[in-house]
Design a protein around this motif. Structure first.
Motif, mmCIF file in Angstrom:
data_model
loop_
_atom_site.group_PDB
_atom_site.id
_atom_site.type_symbol
_atom_site.label_atom_id
_atom_site.label_comp_id
_atom_site.label_asym_id
_atom_site.label_seq_id
_atom_site.Cartn_x
_atom_site.Cartn_y
_atom_site.Cartn_z
ATOM 1 N N THR A 358 -5.208 20.884 22.114
ATOM 2 C CA THR A 358 -6.532 20.739 23.162
ATOM 3 C C THR A 358 -7.013 22.101 23.092
ATOM 4 N N THR A 359 -8.499 22.101 22.887
ATOM 5 C CA THR A 359 -9.121 23.232 22.819
ATOM 6 C C THR A 359 -10.466 23.047 22.950
ATOM 7 N N PRO A 360 -11.200 23.869 23.604
ATOM 8 C CA PRO A 360 -12.874 23.394 23.883
ATOM 9 C C PRO A 360 -13.567 23.906 22.806
ATOM 10 N N TYR A 361 -13.139 24.722 21.850
ATOM 11 C CA TYR A 361 -13.762 25.150 20.698
ATOM 12 C C TYR A 361 -12.878 25.027 19.475
ATOM 13 N N PHE A 362 -13.009 23.828 18.863
ATOM 14 C CA PHE A 362 -12.144 23.626 17.461
ATOM 15 C C PHE A 362 -12.817 23.838 16.365
ATOM 16 N N VAL A 363 -12.457 25.269 15.873
ATOM 17 C CA VAL A 363 -13.286 25.869 15.016
ATOM 18 C C VAL A 363 -12.149 26.501 14.035
ATOM 19 N N PRO A 364 -11.088 25.709 13.283
ATOM 20 C CA PRO A 364 -10.206 26.222 12.610
ATOM 21 C C PRO A 364 -10.567 26.893 11.273
ATOM 22 N N ASN A 365 -9.903 27.925 10.800
ATOM 23 C CA ASN A 365 -10.253 28.540 9.548
ATOM 24 C C ASN A 365 -9.588 27.399 8.486
ATOM 25 N N GLU A 366 -9.563 27.891 7.105
ATOM 26 C CA GLU A 366 -9.208 27.096 6.249
ATOM 27 C C GLU A 366 -7.555 26.949 6.002
ATOM 28 N N ALA A 367 -6.878 28.145 6.458
ATOM 29 C CA ALA A 367 -5.408 28.035 6.568
ATOM 30 C C ALA A 367 -4.911 27.104 7.618
ATOM 31 N N LEU A 368 -5.543 27.247 8.962
ATOM 32 C CA LEU A 368 -5.096 26.524 9.956
ATOM 33 C C LEU A 368 -5.409 24.968 9.690
ATOM 34 N N MET A 369 -6.613 24.642 9.062
ATOM 35 C CA MET A 369 -6.924 23.278 8.779
ATOM 36 C C MET A 369 -5.923 22.567 7.869
ATOM 37 N N MET A 370 -5.430 23.554 6.721
ATOM 38 C CA MET A 370 -4.699 22.847 5.759
ATOM 39 C C MET A 370 -3.292 22.609 6.505
ATOM 40 N N ALA A 371 -2.748 23.458 7.377
ATOM 41 C CA ALA A 371 -1.540 23.310 8.090
ATOM 42 C C ALA A 371 -1.691 22.072 8.906
ATOM 43 N N LEU A 372 -2.911 21.700 9.517
ATOM 44 C CA LEU A 372 -2.929 20.589 10.348
ATOM 45 C C LEU A 372 -2.946 19.096 9.304
ATOM 46 N N VAL A 373 -3.476 19.349 8.440
ATOM 47 C CA VAL A 373 -3.601 18.258 7.426
ATOM 48 C C VAL A 373 -2.299 18.156 6.751
ATOM 49 N N THR A 374 -1.584 18.968 6.426
ATOM 50 C CA THR A 374 -0.260 18.990 5.729
ATOM 51 C C THR A 374 0.826 18.403 6.744
ATOM 52 N N ALA A 375 0.515 18.665 8.079
ATOM 53 C CA ALA A 375 1.518 18.331 9.159
ATOM 54 C C ALA A 375 1.371 16.612 9.264
ATOM 55 N N ALA A 376 0.057 16.427 9.411
ATOM 56 C CA ALA A 376 -0.206 14.899 9.386
ATOM 57 C C ALA A 376 0.359 14.117 8.364
ATOM 58 N N SER A 377 0.170 14.870 7.187
ATOM 59 C CA SER A 377 0.678 14.061 5.672
ATOM 60 C C SER A 377 2.360 13.908 5.767
ATOM 61 N N ARG A 378 2.757 14.982 6.357
ATOM 62 C CA ARG A 378 4.539 15.175 6.476
ATOM 63 C C ARG A 378 4.809 13.932 7.389
ATOM 64 N N GLY A 379 3.692 13.184 8.095
ATOM 65 C CA GLY A 379 4.316 12.347 9.142
ATOM 66 C C GLY A 379 4.422 12.715 10.649
ATOM 67 N N VAL A 380 3.996 14.141 10.812
ATOM 68 C CA VAL A 380 4.047 14.414 11.979
ATOM 69 C C VAL A 380 3.019 13.969 12.937
ATOM 70 N N GLU A 381 3.171 13.463 14.100
ATOM 71 C CA GLU A 381 1.997 12.730 14.990
ATOM 72 C C GLU A 381 1.169 13.929 15.160
ATOM 73 N N VAL A 382 0.094 13.976 14.969
ATOM 74 C CA VAL A 382 -0.753 15.084 15.170
ATOM 75 C C VAL A 382 -2.262 14.405 16.125
ATOM 76 N N ARG A 383 -2.267 14.929 17.230
ATOM 77 C CA ARG A 383 -3.349 14.711 18.281
ATOM 78 C C ARG A 383 -4.123 15.758 18.751
ATOM 79 N N ILE A 384 -5.605 15.635 18.818
ATOM 80 C CA ILE A 384 -6.288 17.033 18.853
ATOM 81 C C ILE A 384 -7.334 16.573 19.944
ATOM 82 N N LEU A 385 -7.326 17.030 20.974
ATOM 83 C CA LEU A 385 -8.405 16.824 22.154
ATOM 84 C C LEU A 385 -9.210 17.643 22.272
ATOM 85 N N VAL A 386 -10.757 17.405 22.121
ATOM 86 C CA VAL A 386 -11.694 18.362 22.432
ATOM 87 C C VAL A 386 -12.615 17.747 23.238
#
Length: 397
Positions: A358-386
């Protein structure tokens, strides 16, 4: 020299002079300025590349300088990375001075303390932060999550009211409204009672605070300072964006507050409205407060070039350790270690089952965005609250 040779020499000089006179002065000036601009652009470009900044940031600066020559130069002058090196140098001197002074009061061991969770993942994250200059995790006596502004203000006021030695506060935003005035008056009361009060405000975030608002606190014996104030005679690169966004309170070296809640009616549903900003804060009781104290004193020295240091700033805790482990991680434009970014990336990349963000400003750089996408693709439950409605425009994802 023969008369013929002299005549030929005068003729050559007259011819050269006449050729220069045929070139318009404006064209010559334009050519010189263009060449100077091109040379400056090449030098800045090479410097940006050698700094090994993120490719997107380097490309953005180069495009701005190329296609917005005048505006881009002004922006680079005010916000570019060059002057920041000098600010980092001054900040590092403040840190070194404080480390030397506070050496006997801070934990110096680099190994993970006994009793820390044996799970490999937690130990890897803690070791990563220690290697990034953040110190090792330490056990707190108590950690309380504060989920509303009113609850946060109530807890801060209660602990300040019980202070006996010192109260240190550092804020990005302090508004001279109802909440801000109420807390200032409490600080005045403690200062008159002999408690040391130091208030450090950011010159941009707290620009609504005037000297007249702080004068009663200073007259009562409290000390105030501005972090990196903007003065026209000294206006230069990186004076504007070298800010402190911290919200830190340290009371008697034992109680600490840190989080995202500033001093403003906007965070209060009682003083403001039912549409109060929603943010999160922590109340910490115990040895982890020493790290918050160090961070505050470091910023205070940077702002004032004074190092107030007393044994009471780092009291000893004789109580047996608990299982409430906490590792304070700091980051900012004064360092290139990027500790918080490294922690986020390592934590996201190592997630196995669930990832809640959860974050008021969701502005990830390329590396963090790729880590999030990869985690979701691995089957990790990813929830983002903005926020559905933010005070700053953000890019949709």
């Amino acid at each position: 020299m023969s008369p013929c040779g002299a005549a030929n020499g005068r003729g050559w000089r007259n011819s050269l002079r006449s050729n220069f006179e045929m070139v318009p002065e404006s064209l010559t000036l334009t050519t010189v300025l263009s060449l100077a601009w091109l040379l400056w652009l090449v030098m800045v470009g090479v410097g940006l590349i050698l700094e090994r900044r993120p490719p997107a940031a380097t490309l953005a600066w180069l495009l701005a300088l190329l296609f917005l020559p005048y505006i881009g130069a002004v922006i680079y002058f005010l916000f570019g990375p060059r002057r920041l090196r000098r600010r980092r140098l001054r900040y590092s001197r403040a840190r070194n001075r404080l480390v030397q002074s506070a050496h006997d009061h801070l934990r110096q061991d680099h190994a993970l303390p006994p009793g820390f969770p044996a799970a490999d993942f937690e130990q890897q994250l803690a070791t990563l932060m220690e290697h990034s200059g953040q110190g090792v995790p330490v056990a707190a006596r108590d950690i309380r999550l504060l989920e509303t502004g009113d609850g946060c203000f109530e807890a801060i006021e209660a602990d300040i009211g019980a202070a006996t030695h010192h109260v240190h506060l550092e804020y990005y935003i302090w508004q001279p409204d109802g909440i801000g005035t109420r807390l200032r008056d409490l600080l005045i009361e403690k200062a008159r009672a002999g408690v040391q009060v130091r208030l450090l405000l950011d010159a941009i975030g707290s620009n609504s605070v005037k000297r007249s608002f702080l004068r009663p606190l200073e007259e009562a014996g409290g000390s105030t300072a501005w972090f990196n104030p903007i003065r026209l005679p000294r206006l230069g690169p990186n004076h504007i964006n070298f800010r402190t966004h911290r919200k830190v309170v340290v009371i008697d070296g034992r109680i600490g507050f840190i989080g995202g809640i500033n001093i403003s009616d906007s965070h209060s549903s009682f003083s403001g409205s039912q549409d109060a900003w929603r943010d999160t804060h922590l109340r910490i009781d115990g040895e982890p407060v020493h790290r918050l104290q160090f961070i505050f004193l470091e910023d205070w020295y940077f702002a004032t070039e004074k190092t107030p240091l007393e044994p009471a700033f780092f009291p000893e805790f004789t109580e047996p350790p608990t299982r409430r482990w906490l590792q304070v991680v700091e980051s900012g434009p004064d360092t290139n270690r990027y500790a918080i970014a490294k922690f986020f990336f390592a934590a996201i990349a190592g997630a196995r089952r669930q990832l809640l963000l959860t974050t008021p400003y969701f502005v990830p750089n390329e590396a963090l965005m790729m880590a999030l996408v990869t985690a979701a693709s691995r089957g990790v439950e990813v929830r983002i609250l903005v926020p559905k409605q933010s005070d700053e425009p953000t890019r949709p994802y």
